[in-house]
Structure formats: C-alpha cells, structure tokens
Motif scaffolding. Structure first.
Motif, PDB file in Angstrom:
ATOM      1  N   GLN A  54     -36.832 -22.561 -33.673  1.00  0.00           N
ATOM      2  CA  GLN A  54     -36.809 -21.981 -32.321  1.00  0.00           C
ATOM      3  C   GLN A  54     -36.939 -20.458 -32.405  1.00  0.00           C
ATOM      4  O   GLN A  54     -36.075 -19.805 -32.989  1.00  0.00           O
ATOM      5  N   THR A  55     -38.009 -19.927 -31.848  1.00  0.00           N
ATOM      6  CA  THR A  55     -38.202 -18.474 -31.857  1.00  0.00           C
ATOM      7  C   THR A  55     -37.459 -17.828 -30.688  1.00  0.00           C
ATOM      8  O   THR A  55     -37.247 -18.463 -29.645  1.00  0.00           O
ATOM      9  N   SER A  56     -37.113 -16.562 -30.867  1.00  0.00           N
ATOM     10  CA  SER A  56     -36.480 -15.807 -29.775  1.00  0.00           C
ATOM     11  C   SER A  56     -36.659 -14.321 -30.054  1.00  0.00           C
ATOM     12  O   SER A  56     -36.926 -13.907 -31.189  1.00  0.00           O
ATOM     13  N   ASP A  57     -36.509 -13.551 -29.025  1.00  0.00           N
ATOM     14  CA  ASP A  57     -36.499 -12.088 -29.185  1.00  0.00           C
ATOM     15  C   ASP A  57     -36.141 -11.464 -27.848  1.00  0.00           C
ATOM     16  O   ASP A  57     -35.978 -12.167 -26.841  1.00  0.00           O
ATOM     17  N   GLN A  58     -36.073 -10.138 -27.841  1.00  0.00           N
ATOM     18  CA  GLN A  58     -35.887  -9.428 -26.579  1.00  0.00           C
ATOM     19  C   GLN A  58     -37.170  -9.616 -25.749  1.00  0.00           C
ATOM     20  O   GLN A  58     -38.266  -9.752 -26.302  1.00  0.00           O
ATOM     21  N   GLN A  59     -37.005  -9.552 -24.437  1.00  0.00           N
ATOM     22  CA  GLN A  59     -38.105  -9.863 -23.504  1.00  0.00           C
ATOM     23  C   GLN A  59     -39.461  -9.222 -23.866  1.00  0.00           C
ATOM     24  O   GLN A  59     -40.475  -9.920 -23.865  1.00  0.00           O
ATOM     25  N   ILE A  77     -42.422 -25.774 -33.730  1.00  0.00           N
ATOM     26  CA  ILE A  77     -41.946 -24.437 -33.308  1.00  0.00           C
ATOM     27  C   ILE A  77     -41.674 -24.459 -31.816  1.00  0.00           C
ATOM     28  O   ILE A  77     -42.481 -24.995 -31.048  1.00  0.00           O
ATOM     29  N   GLY A  78     -40.567 -23.836 -31.413  1.00  0.00           N
ATOM     30  CA  GLY A  78     -40.263 -23.716 -29.994  1.00  0.00           C
ATOM     31  C   GLY A  78     -40.786 -22.400 -29.435  1.00  0.00           C
ATOM     32  O   GLY A  78     -40.680 -21.360 -30.094  1.00  0.00           O
ATOM     33  N   GLN A  79     -41.351 -22.457 -28.232  1.00  0.00           N
ATOM     34  CA  GLN A  79     -41.811 -21.247 -27.540  1.00  0.00           C
ATOM     35  C   GLN A  79     -40.655 -20.243 -27.463  1.00  0.00           C
ATOM     36  O   GLN A  79     -39.506 -20.646 -27.291  1.00  0.00           O
ATOM     37  N   PRO A  80     -40.964 -18.943 -27.582  1.00  0.00           N
ATOM     38  CA  PRO A  80     -39.879 -17.957 -27.651  1.00  0.00           C
ATOM     39  C   PRO A  80     -39.025 -17.899 -26.391  1.00  0.00           C
ATOM     40  O   PRO A  80     -39.550 -17.965 -25.282  1.00  0.00           O
ATOM     41  N   VAL A  81     -37.730 -17.790 -26.610  1.00  0.00           N
ATOM     42  CA  VAL A  81     -36.816 -17.594 -25.487  1.00  0.00           C
ATOM     43  C   VAL A  81     -36.293 -16.159 -25.548  1.00  0.00           C
ATOM     44  O   VAL A  81     -36.204 -15.566 -26.628  1.00  0.00           O
ATOM     45  N   ALA A  82     -35.969 -15.607 -24.361  1.00  0.00           N
ATOM     46  CA  ALA A  82     -35.458 -14.241 -24.295  1.00  0.00           C
ATOM     47  C   ALA A  82     -34.014 -14.235 -24.782  1.00  0.00           C
ATOM     48  O   ALA A  82     -33.144 -14.870 -24.173  1.00  0.00           O
ATOM     49  N   LEU A  83     -33.781 -13.571 -25.902  1.00  0.00           N
ATOM     50  CA  LEU A  83     -32.417 -13.494 -26.432  1.00  0.00           C
ATOM     51  C   LEU A  83     -32.150 -12.066 -26.905  1.00  0.00           C
ATOM     52  O   LEU A  83     -32.746 -11.604 -27.884  1.00  0.00           O
ATOM     53  N   ASP A  84     -31.293 -11.402 -26.151  1.00  0.00           N
ATOM     54  CA  ASP A  84     -30.767 -10.100 -26.571  1.00  0.00           C
ATOM     55  C   ASP A  84     -29.325 -10.377 -26.982  1.00  0.00           C
ATOM     56  O   ASP A  84     -28.545 -10.915 -26.185  1.00  0.00           O
ATOM     57  N   VAL A  85     -28.989 -10.040 -28.223  1.00  0.00           N
ATOM     58  CA  VAL A  85     -27.681 -10.442 -28.742  1.00  0.00           C
ATOM     59  C   VAL A  85     -26.516  -9.917 -27.907  1.00  0.00           C
ATOM     60  O   VAL A  85     -25.432 -10.492 -27.935  1.00  0.00           O
ATOM     61  N   SER A  86     -26.744  -8.825 -27.162  1.00  0.00           N
ATOM     62  CA  SER A  86     -25.653  -8.230 -26.389  1.00  0.00           C
ATOM     63  C   SER A  86     -25.578  -8.745 -24.962  1.00  0.00           C
ATOM     64  O   SER A  86     -24.753  -8.290 -24.176  1.00  0.00           O
ATOM     65  N   GLN A  87     -26.486  -9.674 -24.621  1.00  0.00           N
ATOM     66  CA  GLN A  87     -26.416 -10.287 -23.296  1.00  0.00           C
ATOM     67  C   GLN A  87     -26.059 -11.764 -23.453  1.00  0.00           C
ATOM     68  O   GLN A  87     -25.888 -12.235 -24.567  1.00  0.00           O
ATOM     69  N   SER A  88     -25.999 -12.450 -22.316  1.00  0.00           N
ATOM     70  CA  SER A  88     -25.661 -13.866 -22.385  1.00  0.00           C
ATOM     71  C   SER A  88     -26.752 -14.626 -23.150  1.00  0.00           C
ATOM     72  O   SER A  88     -27.936 -14.447 -22.867  1.00  0.00           O
TER      73      SER A  88
END
Ligand code: SAM
Length: 198
Positions: A54-59, A77-88
């Motif tokens: 599962q990919t992720s990164d900031q927007q 592979i999973g489409q990227p999800v928006a993940l900022d470690v300091s947010q939910s």
C-alpha cells in the motif's frame, strides 16, 4: 507525462530488497510511508508477489505516484493514499503486518518522527515488522564525511530536518512495543533497521 525519478532509488532498491525479502517474508500487507516517486513500491511489489504493497504520501506527492503505477501496473500495489504522519491516518483497522519507510526520517522534524512512531504503534499489527531505511548517527557521530555534508545540506533547506540518532529511533520503537531485530549496513552509508512487534 514525465515520471518523477530518483537516481538514488534506482541505486538502493536492490540492496534494500535483499533485506526486505527476509524481513517481510511472512508479511502479507505492507504500508509504505512517504512513497515519493513510487520507484521502490513498484520494484518491491513485483519482486515480492506474496504481499500487498500500500503506497502513501503527503497529498502533493500522490499524483506522481499514481502516474508511476499507471505506467508500471502491478496487481499487488494499492493506489496512494494521503498520509501525513502528523495528521489523522487514513487507516480504519490494523491489518498491516509490515510498515516500510525510506529516506523520510531525516526529512521530518523530531515531532513528526514521534508522530510516525505513534502511528506505527496504533496501526502495525501484533508480530508485524517495521523496516526503516536511511542514514543514522551512532553515539552522536556521523558515520561518514558524506553524511556530515548531507546534514549541512539538509539544514540549509530546513533547519528542523536532519539525520536522527539510531539510539533515539530504537527508544521510540521500544516505547511502541517494537524490538530491534537487525541493523543492516547498506551502500552509501545508509542503514536498514528491522524492528518487530512482540
Ligand atoms: C526524500 S523523500 C524519499 C522518498 C522515497 N521514500 C525515496 O526513498 O526516494 C522524503 C519523503 O518523506 C515524506 N514525508 C516527509 N514528511 C512527511 C510527513 N509529515 N508525513 C508523511 N510523509 C512525509 C515526503 O513526502 C517524501 O515522500
């Protein structure tokens, strides 16, 4: 569209894979934090077909990752999800038995790294593995002249970023129930730290 490209990813993807093949041998669902150009994701998912990546990164990075996945389609592979470690974190339940991040800890400030570990504590399943790749300092010392120069370059860009202490990372992991399994020396003065939740 021209794909975002990192030469260092090309150089390090094979040495990293050699460690991940063992560290993630029994894993089935990996969450990558800070997928960047998507080069690692595409390579690792192809070479480790037993798992889902599962990919992720900031927007702002999501589009470039999606473009790479479009040009290098891989079923696991999973489409990227928006993940900022300091947010939910956009994760509902703890089904990830592996978490991977490369070259992100020295970009983050210290609060972000604490947030990273608190998210790992919440979302890595029992007995899951955590693999962190990048440069680290040991006993407060750089491991090479090139890492010392890299630190200067990082600080010029952002005074709050910088190479983190190995011992601090081990402590943050320990506080989330993770124990260091191995510390691999990889080319270009980088390390791969493998932790396991016990
Ligand atoms: C130097 S790039 C590394 C990208 C890729 N993993 C690689 O090895 O080439 C740093 C990555 O850390 C991510 N990152 C920095 N701060 C972050 C945060 N607060 N939350 C999530 N990712 C973050 C960036 O978005 C970027 O993808």
């Amino acid at each position: 569209m021209q794909l975002a490209f990192s030469q260092s990813c090309e150089n390090n993807k094979q040495p990293i894979l050699e460690v991940l093949s063992t560290a993630f041998a029994k894993s089935t669902h990996i969450l990558e934090i800070g997928s960047g150009t998507g080069q690692h994701a595409v390579h690792f998912a192809r070479e480790m077909p037993h798992l889902f990546w599962q990919t992720s990164d900031q927007q702002p990075y999501l589009e470039q990752i999606s473009q790479r996945l479009l040009q290098y389609p891989t079923a696991n592979i999973g489409q990227p999800v928006a993940l900022d470690v300091s947010q939910s974190w956009p994760i509902k339940n703890s089904h990830f038995d592996g978490i991977f991040t490369a070259n992100s800890v020295h970009i983050m400030d210290k609060i972000m790294v604490e947030d990273l570990f608190s998210g790992i504590g919440r979302f890595l399943s029992p007995f899951g593995s955590l693999c962190i790749y990048g440069p680290f300092n040991y006993n407060g010392q750089f491991t090479s002249e090139s890492n010392a120069r890299f630190e200067q370059w990082l600080k010029q860009r952002n005074p709050h970023s910088g190479i983190k202490d190995f011992e601090w990372i081990v402590e943050l992991a320990f506080n989330q129930g993770l124990k260091l399994q191995s510390d691999h020396s990889l080319p270009a003065n980088n390390r791969l730290l493998h932790f396991k939740r016990e």
